[in-house]
Write a protein that holds these residues in place. Structure first.
Motif, PDB file in Angstrom:
ATOM      1  N   PRO A 116      56.702   3.339  14.607  1.00  0.00           N
ATOM      2  CA  PRO A 116      57.561   4.532  14.588  1.00  0.00           C
ATOM      3  C   PRO A 116      58.564   4.538  15.735  1.00  0.00           C
ATOM      4  N   LEU A 117      59.509   3.612  15.701  1.00  0.00           N
ATOM      5  CA  LEU A 117      60.473   3.530  16.795  1.00  0.00           C
ATOM      6  C   LEU A 117      61.321   4.797  16.894  1.00  0.00           C
ATOM      7  N   GLY A 118      61.644   5.374  15.748  1.00  0.00           N
ATOM      8  CA  GLY A 118      62.416   6.616  15.765  1.00  0.00           C
ATOM      9  C   GLY A 118      61.650   7.742  16.443  1.00  0.00           C
ATOM     10  N   GLY A 119      60.346   7.806  16.170  1.00  0.00           N
ATOM     11  CA  GLY A 119      59.525   8.821  16.814  1.00  0.00           C
ATOM     12  C   GLY A 119      59.418   8.612  18.309  1.00  0.00           C
ATOM     13  N   PHE A 120      59.281   7.337  18.717  1.00  0.00           N
ATOM     14  CA  PHE A 120      59.232   7.040  20.152  1.00  0.00           C
ATOM     15  C   PHE A 120      60.555   7.383  20.830  1.00  0.00           C
ATOM     16  N   LEU A 121      61.655   7.104  20.135  1.00  0.00           N
ATOM     17  CA  LEU A 121      62.962   7.466  20.677  1.00  0.00           C
ATOM     18  C   LEU A 121      63.087   8.973  20.825  1.00  0.00           C
ATOM     19  N   GLY A 122      62.541   9.714  19.857  1.00  0.00           N
ATOM     20  CA  GLY A 122      62.541  11.168  19.962  1.00  0.00           C
ATOM     21  C   GLY A 122      61.709  11.650  21.135  1.00  0.00           C
ATOM     22  N   ALA A 123      60.530  11.011  21.358  1.00  0.00           N
ATOM     23  CA  ALA A 123      59.689  11.384  22.492  1.00  0.00           C
ATOM     24  C   ALA A 123      60.411  11.121  23.812  1.00  0.00           C
ATOM     25  N   MET A 124      61.115   9.983  23.894  1.00  0.00           N
ATOM     26  CA  MET A 124      61.887   9.687  25.090  1.00  0.00           C
ATOM     27  C   MET A 124      62.974  10.723  25.311  1.00  0.00           C
ATOM     28  N   SER A 125      63.610  11.156  24.223  1.00  0.00           N
ATOM     29  CA  SER A 125      64.671  12.148  24.330  1.00  0.00           C
ATOM     30  C   SER A 125      64.125  13.488  24.816  1.00  0.00           C
ATOM     31  N   VAL A 126      62.952  13.874  24.275  1.00  0.00           N
ATOM     32  CA  VAL A 126      62.336  15.136  24.705  1.00  0.00           C
ATOM     33  C   VAL A 126      61.955  15.058  26.178  1.00  0.00           C
ATOM     34  N   TYR A 127      61.394  13.922  26.595  1.00  0.00           N
ATOM     35  CA  TYR A 127      61.002  13.767  27.995  1.00  0.00           C
ATOM     36  C   TYR A 127      62.233  13.841  28.900  1.00  0.00           C
ATOM     37  N   THR A 128      63.291  13.139  28.520  1.00  0.00           N
ATOM     38  CA  THR A 128      64.519  13.153  29.319  1.00  0.00           C
ATOM     39  C   THR A 128      65.108  14.553  29.401  1.00  0.00           C
ATOM     40  N   ALA A 129      65.103  15.271  28.271  1.00  0.00           N
ATOM     41  CA  ALA A 129      65.631  16.628  28.259  1.00  0.00           C
ATOM     42  C   ALA A 129      64.784  17.550  29.130  1.00  0.00           C
ATOM     43  N   ALA A 130      63.455  17.365  29.096  1.00  0.00           N
ATOM     44  CA  ALA A 130      62.569  18.195  29.906  1.00  0.00           C
ATOM     45  C   ALA A 130      62.793  17.944  31.394  1.00  0.00           C
ATOM     46  N   VAL A 131      62.952  16.677  31.768  1.00  0.00           N
ATOM     47  CA  VAL A 131      63.203  16.347  33.176  1.00  0.00           C
ATOM     48  C   VAL A 131      64.544  16.927  33.621  1.00  0.00           C
ATOM     49  N   ALA A 132      65.558  16.793  32.767  1.00  0.00           N
ATOM     50  CA  ALA A 132      66.870  17.335  33.113  1.00  0.00           C
ATOM     51  C   ALA A 132      66.818  18.859  33.255  1.00  0.00           C
ATOM     52  N   ALA A 133      66.085  19.510  32.347  1.00  0.00           N
ATOM     53  CA  ALA A 133      65.965  20.965  32.432  1.00  0.00           C
ATOM     54  C   ALA A 133      65.218  21.370  33.694  1.00  0.00           C
ATOM     55  N   GLY A 134      64.144  20.646  34.021  1.00  0.00           N
ATOM     56  CA  GLY A 134      63.398  20.953  35.234  1.00  0.00           C
ATOM     57  C   GLY A 134      64.239  20.770  36.482  1.00  0.00           C
ATOM     58  N   ALA A 135      65.000  19.682  36.521  1.00  0.00           N
ATOM     59  CA  ALA A 135      65.864  19.441  37.673  1.00  0.00           C
ATOM     60  C   ALA A 135      66.928  20.523  37.801  1.00  0.00           C
ATOM     61  N   THR A 136      67.451  20.987  36.663  1.00  0.00           N
ATOM     62  CA  THR A 136      68.453  22.053  36.686  1.00  0.00           C
ATOM     63  C   THR A 136      67.874  23.349  37.227  1.00  0.00           C
ATOM     64  N   VAL A 137      66.651  23.667  36.793  1.00  0.00           N
ATOM     65  CA  VAL A 137      66.003  24.890  37.257  1.00  0.00           C
ATOM     66  C   VAL A 137      65.730  24.817  38.757  1.00  0.00           C
ATOM     67  N   VAL A 138      65.256  23.671  39.220  1.00  0.00           N
ATOM     68  CA  VAL A 138      64.980  23.514  40.653  1.00  0.00           C
ATOM     69  C   VAL A 138      66.264  23.646  41.457  1.00  0.00           C
ATOM     70  N   ARG A 139      67.322  23.023  40.967  1.00  0.00           N
ATOM     71  CA  ARG A 139      68.602  23.093  41.674  1.00  0.00           C
ATOM     72  C   ARG A 139      69.139  24.515  41.693  1.00  0.00           C
ATOM     73  N   ALA A 140      69.007  25.231  40.573  1.00  0.00           N
ATOM     74  CA  ALA A 140      69.512  26.598  40.496  1.00  0.00           C
ATOM     75  C   ALA A 140      68.708  27.546  41.378  1.00  0.00           C
ATOM     76  N   SER A 141      67.435  27.241  41.577  1.00  0.00           N
ATOM     77  CA  SER A 141      66.590  28.099  42.410  1.00  0.00           C
ATOM     78  C   SER A 141      66.883  27.941  43.896  1.00  0.00           C
ATOM     79  N   GLY A 142      67.614  26.897  44.252  1.00  0.00           N
ATOM     80  CA  GLY A 142      67.943  26.673  45.647  1.00  0.00           C
ATOM     81  C   GLY A 142      66.846  26.008  46.456  1.00  0.00           C
ATOM     82  N   ARG A 143      65.776  25.601  45.799  1.00  0.00           N
ATOM     83  CA  ARG A 143      64.687  24.934  46.520  1.00  0.00           C
ATOM     84  C   ARG A 143      65.093  23.511  46.881  1.00  0.00           C
ATOM     85  N   GLU A 144      64.724  23.106  48.071  1.00  0.00           N
ATOM     86  CA  GLU A 144      65.036  21.752  48.508  1.00  0.00           C
ATOM     87  C   GLU A 144      63.882  20.816  48.171  1.00  0.00           C
ATOM     88  N   LEU A 145      64.235  19.603  47.785  1.00  0.00           N
ATOM     89  CA  LEU A 145      63.202  18.605  47.498  1.00  0.00           C
ATOM     90  C   LEU A 145      62.536  18.180  48.797  1.00  0.00           C
TER      91      LEU A 145
END
Length: 205
Positions: free
Chosen positions: A32-61
């Motif tokens: 299921p390469l298409g399914g794996f590609l979808g899982a990668m996309s969801v993971y990438t989107a989740a990481v990007a969303a998390g990074a955006t939230v952290v950046r918007a909150s003003g918290r420093e890494l």
């Protein structure tokens, strides 16, 4: 030419190329390469969303993570990933994608992926594989650590304590078996030796 027609004309060779690559890769196994590609996309989107939230909150890494916290997060990731992928209590989460196949160890289940292809197969492989889930669990722990380090330490500590308890349970069982000789009785050798000893005693009497 309408925009949908243009999109279809452009996507047709891309889709054909993807199908050819999939057939060349899977060797007839219908991976299921298409399914794996979808899982990668969801993971990438989740990481990007998390990074955006952290950046918007003003918290420093954090510039560095203390060794104790790193150990807690590592062991907590290991234990939580296995809890999600193998524990009987979490089997309802895996039930839509997996099929019960018996016990695989102490308080762990062996399961087979239900769907043979598509995104359900990809999700089934993910939720039944603790090694695969570790990436997701570890990422969640990292974002949680940045957002709420104290709460994350407590959660990771709980999982670390559970992992430590598992080790002690196995160690205790092994020690108990070595003292009581349960292993010998289970494989039949202990019973045979006891019978021979009893026979010799009766003959001497």
């Amino acid at each position: 030419m309408a925009i949908p027609d243009q999109v279809q004309r452009i996507s047709r060779p891309v889709r054909r190329w993807a199908e050819e690559q999939g057939q060349a890769y899977d060797g007839g196994q219908d991976r299921p390469l298409g399914g794996f590609l979808g899982a990668m996309s969801v993971y990438t989107a989740a990481v990007a969303a998390g990074a955006t939230v952290v950046r918007a909150s003003g918290r420093e890494l954090p510039t560095r993570i203390p060794l104790g916290d790193a150990v807690l997060l590592t062991v907590g990731t290991f234990r939580l990933a296995r809890r999600i992928a193998k524990d009987p209590v979490t089997s309802p989460l895996r039930a839509p994608f997996a099929r019960f196949d018996g016990a695989s160890g102490e308080a762990e289940l062996a399961e087979q992926v239900r769907a043979e292809h598509g995104w359900k197969h990809a999700v089934g492989e993910l939720v039944t594989c603790p090694f695969c889930l570790a990436q997701w669990v570890g990422t969640a722990f990292v974002f949680s650590y940045v957002a709420a380090p104290r709460a994350t330490r407590l959660a990771a500590l709980t999982m670390t304590m559970v992992a430590g308890s598992d080790v002690l349970q196995f160690a205790y069982d092994a020690l108990q078996s070595s003292v009581t000789g349960d292993d010998e009785e289970e494989d039949g050798t202990g019973g045979a030796e006891d019978a021979d000893t009893a026979g010799r005693h009766s003959e001497s009497a």
